[in-house]
Scaffold this active site. Structure first.
Site, PDB file in Angstrom:
ATOM      1  N   SER A  67       0.823  -1.223   0.000  1.00 13.00           N
ATOM      2  CA  SER A  67       0.000   0.000   0.000  1.00 13.00           C
ATOM      3  C   SER A  67       0.849   1.262   0.000  1.00 13.00           C
ATOM      4  O   SER A  67       0.321   2.369   0.037  1.00 13.00           O
ATOM      5  CB  SER A  67      -0.938   0.001   1.211  1.00 13.00           C
ATOM      6  N   GLU A  71     -19.218  22.225 -15.902  1.00 16.10           N
ATOM      7  CA  GLU A  71     -19.534  20.874 -16.381  1.00 16.10           C
ATOM      8  C   GLU A  71     -18.829  19.823 -15.527  1.00 16.10           C
ATOM      9  O   GLU A  71     -19.370  18.767 -15.212  1.00 16.10           O
ATOM     10  CB  GLU A  71     -19.093  20.712 -17.839  1.00 16.10           C
ATOM     11  N   HIS A  99     -39.781  21.285 -12.500  1.00 12.78           N
ATOM     12  CA  HIS A  99     -39.755  20.457 -13.722  1.00 12.78           C
ATOM     13  C   HIS A  99     -39.005  21.165 -14.849  1.00 12.78           C
ATOM     14  O   HIS A  99     -39.276  20.917 -16.022  1.00 12.78           O
ATOM     15  CB  HIS A  99     -41.168  20.106 -14.201  1.00 12.78           C
ATOM     16  N   TYR A 103      -9.355  -6.635  12.628  1.00 15.77           N
ATOM     17  CA  TYR A 103      -8.638  -6.149  11.452  1.00 15.77           C
ATOM     18  C   TYR A 103      -8.640  -7.232  10.379  1.00 15.77           C
ATOM     19  O   TYR A 103      -8.350  -8.397  10.642  1.00 15.77           O
ATOM     20  CB  TYR A 103      -7.184  -5.748  11.783  1.00 15.77           C
ATOM     21  N   SER A 115     -13.635  26.251 -28.402  1.00 14.09           N
ATOM     22  CA  SER A 115     -13.619  25.034 -29.203  1.00 14.09           C
ATOM     23  C   SER A 115     -12.454  25.129 -30.173  1.00 14.09           C
ATOM     24  O   SER A 115     -12.124  26.203 -30.661  1.00 14.09           O
ATOM     25  CB  SER A 115     -14.931  24.913 -29.973  1.00 14.09           C
ATOM     26  N   LYS A 117      -8.290   3.360   1.821  1.00  9.60           N
ATOM     27  CA  LYS A 117      -7.477   4.564   1.606  1.00  9.60           C
ATOM     28  C   LYS A 117      -7.668   5.230   0.253  1.00  9.60           C
ATOM     29  O   LYS A 117      -7.888   6.446   0.186  1.00  9.60           O
ATOM     30  CB  LYS A 117      -6.000   4.235   1.830  1.00  9.60           C
ATOM     31  N   ASN A 139      -2.281  -2.399  13.305  1.00  7.03           N
ATOM     32  CA  ASN A 139      -3.747  -2.319  13.226  1.00  7.03           C
ATOM     33  C   ASN A 139      -4.308  -1.098  13.948  1.00  7.03           C
ATOM     34  O   ASN A 139      -5.167  -0.398  13.424  1.00  7.03           O
ATOM     35  CB  ASN A 139      -4.372  -3.597  13.789  1.00  7.03           C
ATOM     36  N   GLN A 198      -7.402  -2.187   4.241  1.00  8.42           N
ATOM     37  CA  GLN A 198      -6.419  -1.390   3.504  1.00  8.42           C
ATOM     38  C   GLN A 198      -7.077  -0.681   2.304  1.00  8.42           C
ATOM     39  O   GLN A 198      -6.571   0.328   1.824  1.00  8.42           O
ATOM     40  CB  GLN A 198      -5.282  -2.302   3.034  1.00  8.42           C
ATOM     41  N   LYS A 257     -17.421  29.550 -29.922  1.00 10.86           N
ATOM     42  CA  LYS A 257     -17.844  28.835 -28.715  1.00 10.86           C
ATOM     43  C   LYS A 257     -17.080  29.218 -27.464  1.00 10.86           C
ATOM     44  O   LYS A 257     -15.898  29.489 -27.487  1.00 10.86           O
ATOM     45  CB  LYS A 257     -17.732  27.327 -28.936  1.00 10.86           C
TER      46      LYS A 257
HETATM   47  N1  ARG Z   1      -1.233  -1.301   5.279  1.00  6.85           N
HETATM   48  C1  ARG Z   1      -2.189  -1.762   6.248  1.00  6.85           C
HETATM   49  C2  ARG Z   1      -3.494  -1.026   6.062  1.00  6.85           C
HETATM   50  O1  ARG Z   1      -3.487  -0.039   5.430  1.00  6.85           O
HETATM   51  C3  ARG Z   1      -1.666  -1.518   7.612  1.00  6.85           C
HETATM   52  C4  ARG Z   1      -2.127  -2.495   8.631  1.00  6.85           C
HETATM   53  C5  ARG Z   1      -1.598  -3.818   8.326  1.00  6.85           C
HETATM   54  N2  ARG Z   1      -1.784  -4.714   9.404  1.00  6.85           N
HETATM   55  C6  ARG Z   1      -1.518  -5.998   9.263  1.00  6.85           C
HETATM   56  N3  ARG Z   1      -1.720  -6.730  10.268  1.00  6.85           N
HETATM   57  N4  ARG Z   1      -1.145  -6.513   8.124  1.00  6.85           N
HETATM   58  O2  ARG Z   1      -4.536  -1.449   6.531  1.00  6.85           O
END
Ligand code: ARG
Length: 456
Positions: A18, A285, A151, A312, A272, A320, A105, A317, A278
Site C-alpha cells: 500500500s 460541467e 420540472h 482487522y 472550441s 485509503k 492495526n 487497507q 464557442k
Molecule cells: N497497510 C495496512 C493497512 O493499510 C496496515 C495495517 C496492516 N496490518 C496488518 N496486520 N497486516 O490497513
C-alpha cells in the site's frame, strides 16, 4: 526453510503493498509515533535515552520525507514499515523499540482518523469560503428578477439572491456533516494493539491528549475494525459533491444562448478547437460530473466493510484510495466553485425578461380569486382555463379583453389587470423563507450569522 522468510511472489507484493498510496499518512504517522514514544518513556516502558534517540531518528525521517529524499525499498509493504525500517537504519536497533505496545492495526486506524479530522477541518474552511461568496453574490443581486423553475418549467418568479442563497443552506448542511466527522474521529484507537489490548501499562489518555483526541476508543476490537469515520467523511463528501454538481449543472444551463442568464469568466471556460464562436463552461460541467465519482467511493467502502468479521482484515487497507480521491476531488471542486462564482457575470435583462412572462403570474391570479372567497382548487381550474384560452388565442394574459375575461372568469375584474401590471408577484411572497426582498434580507442576516458562528 522458515515459511516466513521465503521471498514473496512479486505479483502478490504488488497486490499487497500500500506504500504507493499510503505515503499520504506520513505526517500523521510521524506525529503519532512521537506521541507513542513519549508515552512509552513516561510509562517507563522504554528508557529516556531510548526516547531521545527515537525522537532524533523520527526528526531525521521527517526531514527526508519532507525533502523528498526518502527512499522506499522493495520490502516496504506499507508506510508504517517503511518509516520503522528507516528509523532503525538511522538510530540502530533502538528504533525497533518504537513499536512496543503497538500494532499496525491500531496504528493505521489512528493515522486515518487523524487524516480524516484534518481534512474535515479543510472542508469546513473551503465550504465557509464558498458560502461567503454566495452571500456576497446574493447581496449584489438582491432584487434581480428571474423565473423560478419546477420540472425545469417556468413556475414562479424569484430573486436571483433567493436562488443563490438556496445553495448557501445546502452547503451549510454539508458543513454540519463535516462537523460531525470531528465527533466521529474523537476516540483514539491507538493502544488497542492488534485487537485485544497490550501487555503493558500504557497511558492511552496521554496519547489522546498529545494528538488532540477527546477520548479513547473503549473497546479494542471495535477500535481496530472501526472505519465509520471514513464512511462519515465519504458521506459528507458525496452529498457536498452532489450539491456542487447541481450548482454546476445550473451554471451550464444558464450559460447557454437559450437561457443567457450568466457568463463564467474565461479562466473557467474553454473555446472550441473548431468553432471560433464557442465558449464552453468546462469548470461548471466538471463540477456537475465529479459527484458520482465521490458517491462511488462511498459505495466502494460500504462494499468493503459489508460482512467483514471482526477485527482487522486486510480488506481495510482498501479504505485509503477511495478516501484520498474523495478528499482531493471535493477539495478541488470546492475551491473551483468559489473562484468561479467570484468572477461570474449575470445578465439582468435576460433574467428579467424571462421572469416577466405573464403566465408565471398564474398562481397570483388564482390567489386573487381565493381572496374573494373562491376555494383554491376551483380558482386553480378557472385560471387554468384563462391561461389555456390566452395561449390558444396567441395572447398574453394582459391582452385578453374585458369581454373575454368576463366570459372566461366572471369572478375576475379590473384587479386582474392591475395585478399583471404591477409585477408584484415577487414582493407578495412575504411568508418566512419566501422570495420577497424583506424576507431575503432576513435570510441574508441569518446567513451572515451562520458564517460568524462557523468562524468563531
Ligand atoms: N497497510 C495496512 C493497512 O493499510 C496496515 C495495517 C496492516 N496490518 C496488518 N496486520 N497486516 O490497513
Amino acid at each position: 526453510m522458515g515459511r516466513f522468510r521465503d521471498p514473496q511472489d512479486p505479483l502478490f507484493q504488488a497486490l499487497n503493498s500500500s506504500i504507493a498510496f499510503d505515503y499520504r499518512l506520513a505526517p500523521y504517522d510521524l506525529e503519532q509515533s512521537l506521541a507513542h514514544a513519549r508515552m512509552l518513556a513516561r510509562s517507563n516502558i522504554i528508557a529516556d535515552d531510548d526516547l531521545e534517540q527515537i525522537e532524533r531518528g523520527l526528526a531525521a525521517v521527517r526531514e527526508e520525507i519532507e525533502g523528498d529524499s526518502f527512499v522506499v525499498t522493495e520490502d516496504d509493504e506499507d508506510l508504517h514499515m517503511a518509516i520503522e525500517r528507516r528509523l532503525t537504519e538511522i538510530v540502530g536497533p533502538v528504533g525497533g523499540k518504537l513499536h512496543t505496545a503497538r500494532s499496525r492495526n491500531d496504528q493505521v486506524a489512528t493515522d486515518v482518523a487523524m487524516l480524516v479530522r484534518a481534512h474535515s477541518l479543510d472542508a469546513r474552511e473551503l465550504l465557509q469560503r464558498l458560502m461567503a461568496t454566495l452571500v456576497e453574490l446574493a447581496e449584489h443581486h438582491l432584487d434581480w428578477r428571474m423565473p423560478g423553475y419546477t420540472h425545469l418549467q417556468r413556475a414562479q418568479p424569484v430573486y436571483l439572491s433567493h436562488h443563490l442563497l438556496a445553495y448557501f443552506w445546502k452547503f451549510r448542511r454539508d458543513l454540519q456533516r463535516f462537523n460531525f466527522c470531528m465527533t466521529a474521529t474523537d476516540d483514539l484507537p491507538l493502544g488497542a494493539g492488534a485487537l485485544a489490548g497490550v501487555n503493558f501499562d500504557t497511558s492511552r489518555m496521554f496519547v489522546a491528549q498529545e494528538l488532540g483526541f477527546g477520548g479513547i476508543a473503549e473497546n479494542s476490537l471495535d477500535a481496530v475494525s472501526n472505519r465509520d469515520f471514513v464512511l462519515d467523511y465519504l458521506a459528507a463528501a458525496a452529498t457536498c459533491a452532489t450539491h456542487l454538481s447541481q450548482l454546476g449543472s445550473e451554471i451550464v444551463l444558464w450559460s447557454t444562448a437559450e437561457f443567457g442568464f450568466c457568463e463564467v469568466a474565461d479562466a473557467f471556460s474553454s473555446g472550441s478547437s473548431l468553432m471560433p464562436q464557442k465558449k464552453n463552461p468546462d469548470a461548471a460541467e466538471l463540477l456537475r460530473a465529479k459527484a458520482p465519482r465521490v458517491v462511488g467511493h462511498l459505495v466502494t467502502l460500504h462494499g468493503v466493510l459489508h460482512g467483514l468479521p471482526l477485527t482487522y482484515n486486510k480488506d481495510l487497507q482498501e479504505d485509503k484510495e477511495p478516501l484520498f480521491d474523495a478528499i482531493d476531488t471535493v477539495e478541488l471542486c470546492l475551491r473551483v466553485a468559489a473562484d468561479m462564482l467570484q468572477s461570474i457575470e449575470f445578465n439582468r435583462e435576460r433574467m428579467a425578461e424571462a421572469a416577466s412572462d405573464e403566465f408565471i403570474a398564474a398562481t397570483d391570479v388564482a390567489d386573487l380569486l381565493v381572496r374573494r372567497g373562491v376555494p383554491f382548487r376551483e380558482a386553480h381550474g378557472i385560471v387554468g382555463g384563462v391561461v389555456r384560452a390566452a395561449v390558444e388565442r396567441g395572447k398574453k394574459l394582459s391582452e385578453l379583453t374585458e369581454e373575454e375575461l368576463a366570459e372566461l372568469a366572471p369572478q375576475l375584474d379590473g384587479e386582474f389587470y392591475d395585478l399583471l401590471d404591477e409585477r408584484s408577484w415577487l414582493e407578495s411572497k412575504v411568508s418566512d423563507g419566501g422570495t420577497a426582498t424583506a424576507r431575503v434580507r432576513d435570510q441574508l442576516a441569518q446567513a451572515r450569522q451562520v458564517l460568524r458562528e462557523a468562524r468563531a
